[in-house]
Scaffold this motif. Structure first.
Motif, PDB file in Angstrom:
ATOM      1  N   GLU A  22       0.835  -1.197   0.000  1.00 24.22           N
ATOM      2  CA  GLU A  22       0.000   0.000   0.000  1.00 24.22           C
ATOM      3  C   GLU A  22       0.875   1.253   0.000  1.00 24.22           C
ATOM      4  N   ARG A  23       1.957   1.209   0.779  1.00 22.96           N
ATOM      5  CA  ARG A  23       2.870   2.354   0.809  1.00 22.96           C
ATOM      6  C   ARG A  23       3.556   2.539  -0.541  1.00 22.96           C
ATOM      7  N   TYR A  25       2.467   1.689  -3.562  1.00 21.94           N
ATOM      8  CA  TYR A  25       1.542   2.177  -4.584  1.00 21.94           C
ATOM      9  C   TYR A  25       1.078   3.601  -4.321  1.00 21.94           C
ATOM     10  N   ALA A  26       1.262   4.081  -3.083  1.00 28.78           N
ATOM     11  CA  ALA A  26       0.911   5.461  -2.765  1.00 28.78           C
ATOM     12  C   ALA A  26       1.980   6.449  -3.234  1.00 28.78           C
TER      13      ALA A  26
END
Length: 299
Positions: A22-23, A25-26
Motif C-alpha cells: 500500500e505504501r 503504490y501510494a
C-alpha cells in the motif's frame, strides 16, 4: 495468488506485507513504459524483440526483471537507459519522454566499466565534474559515496588492484554520485562467484535502504530476483512481452535465511513455472557414442 496480491484479503494473513505494498503504490510513479515495442531487421525479415511492454515503477521501489533467454531483457534496459529507441511506444521518466541517455538514469553493467587509468576516487568524481561541479566539492561528494559502499580505505587504489565485487561497488558509487532518479542494473553480479554475489546482494540492499533511489535490476537468477525485489516483471520470449508482474510477499528486511521461507519458495516456483512451463521442453537425447567399456557403468 502470489501475483497481484488482493490487498484487502491479504491483510488478514500478512498485514505487514500488505501495508508495505500500500505504501509503495501510494508513492509517485517515477518510470513508465507505455506499449513499448522494438523490432529489428534481419536477413529473414523483421524480428520482434519486444512487443507491447507496459509497466510502472514507483519511487524507491526495487524491481527485478527476469525471463528466458531471448526475451529482450538487455534490449529493454538499453531502451530505459536511452541507449536504444523503441520502434513504437515510449518511456516516461517523471512524466517526461526519454529520448536519450541522461544523468537522471544511472547504469551498472555486468562487465567492469571503470576507467582503468583513474583511481577509485577519480572514477567516482568523473560524473559530477563532467556536470560542472568543482574539484573540491566533487572530491568531498565522491568520498561520501565511497564511504557508503564501504571502500574508503581503497579510495586511492586503481581498479586492477580491486576484487570483482569491490569494482562493482565502485561502479555503483560512480552511478549514484550523479544522484540519478533511477538506477538501472544489467545483471551486475552475473560474473561474480557465488559467495561474492551473495555479499553484493546484501550490500546493494543496504545501499538502497539508505539512498533516495529507485532500482530496476535485470537478472537471470530466480533466487536473486525474489531476494531483492518488491515486484518482479517476468518476461516471455519470442517476442519479449510481459508475462506477469509478481508482488513478492517476503517481508523486509531480507536475509539469506528467508531462502527457505514458504513464501520465498512459492514465489520462486511461480517464476520457474512461467519461464519453463511444464512439458514445454523435453531433455534432448544425445547421440549414443560410448567411449567406455560396456561393463563400466556409473548407474
Amino acid at each position: 495468488m502470489l501475483q497481484q496480491l488482493d490487498l484487502p484479503s491479504y491483510k488478514e494473513k500478512e498485514p505487514a506485507v500488505a501495508e508495505r505494498f500500500e505504501r509503495i503504490y501510494a508513492r509517485p510513479v517515477v518510470l513508465e513504459a507505455r506499449s513499448v515495442s522494438r523490432q529489428f531487421e534481419s536477413a529473414r525479415g523483421p524480428v520482434d524483440a519486444l512487443r507491447d511492454i507496459n509497466f510502472n515503477v514507483h519511487r524507491r521501489e526495487f524491481i527485478t526483471v527476469i525471463g528466458p533467454s531471448g526475451c529482450g531483457k538487455s534490449t529493454l534496459i538499453r531502451i530505459l537507459a536511452g541507449l536504444d529507441h523503441p520502434t513504437s511506444g515510449q518511456i516516461l521518466l517523471d512524466g517526461k519522454p526519454v529520448s536519450g541517455p541522461g544523468p537522471d538514469r544511472g547504469m551498472v553493467f555486468q562487465g567492469y566499466t571503470l576507467f582503468p587509468w583513474l583511481t577509485v576516487k577519480k572514477n567516482v568524481m568523473f560524473g559530477p565534474i563532467s556536470k560542472g561541479l568543482g574539484p573540491t566539492r566533487a572530491e568531498q561528494d565522491a568520498m561520501q559515496w565511497i564511504q557508503m559502499v564501504g571502500l574508503e580505505k581503497f579510495a586511492d587504489h586503481y581498479p586492477h588492484q580491486l576484487s570483482g565485487g569491490m569494482r562493482q561497488r565502485v561502479a555503483i558509487a560512480r552511478s549514484l554520485a550523479n544522484q540519478p532518479r533511477i538506477l538501472l542494473m544489467d545483471e551486475p553480479f552475473g560474473a561474480l562467484d557465488a559467495q561474492t554475489r551473495s555479499q553484493m546482494q546484501g550490500y546493494l540492499q543496504q545501499i538502497w535502504q539508505n539512498v533516495d533511489v529507485t532500482i530496476l535490476f535485470i537478472t537471470h537468477d530466480l533466487d536473486e530476483a525474489v531476494y531483492l525485489a518488491d515486484r518482479i516483471i517476468v518476461l516471455a520470449a519470442h517476442p519479449g512481452r510481459v508475462n506477469e508482474i509478481i508482488e513478492v510477499p517476503v517481508p523486509r528486511p531480507r536475509s539469506p535465511q528467508q531462502f527457505m521461507d514458504p513464501r520465498f519458495l512459492a514465489t520462486r516456483a511461480r517464476i520457474s513455472e512461467l519461464i519453463h512451463p511444464p512439458g514445454e521442453h523435453r531433455e534432448e537425447k544425445l547421440p549414443l557414442i560410448r567411449m567406455t567399456l560396456a561393463t563400466d557403468d556409473v548407474l
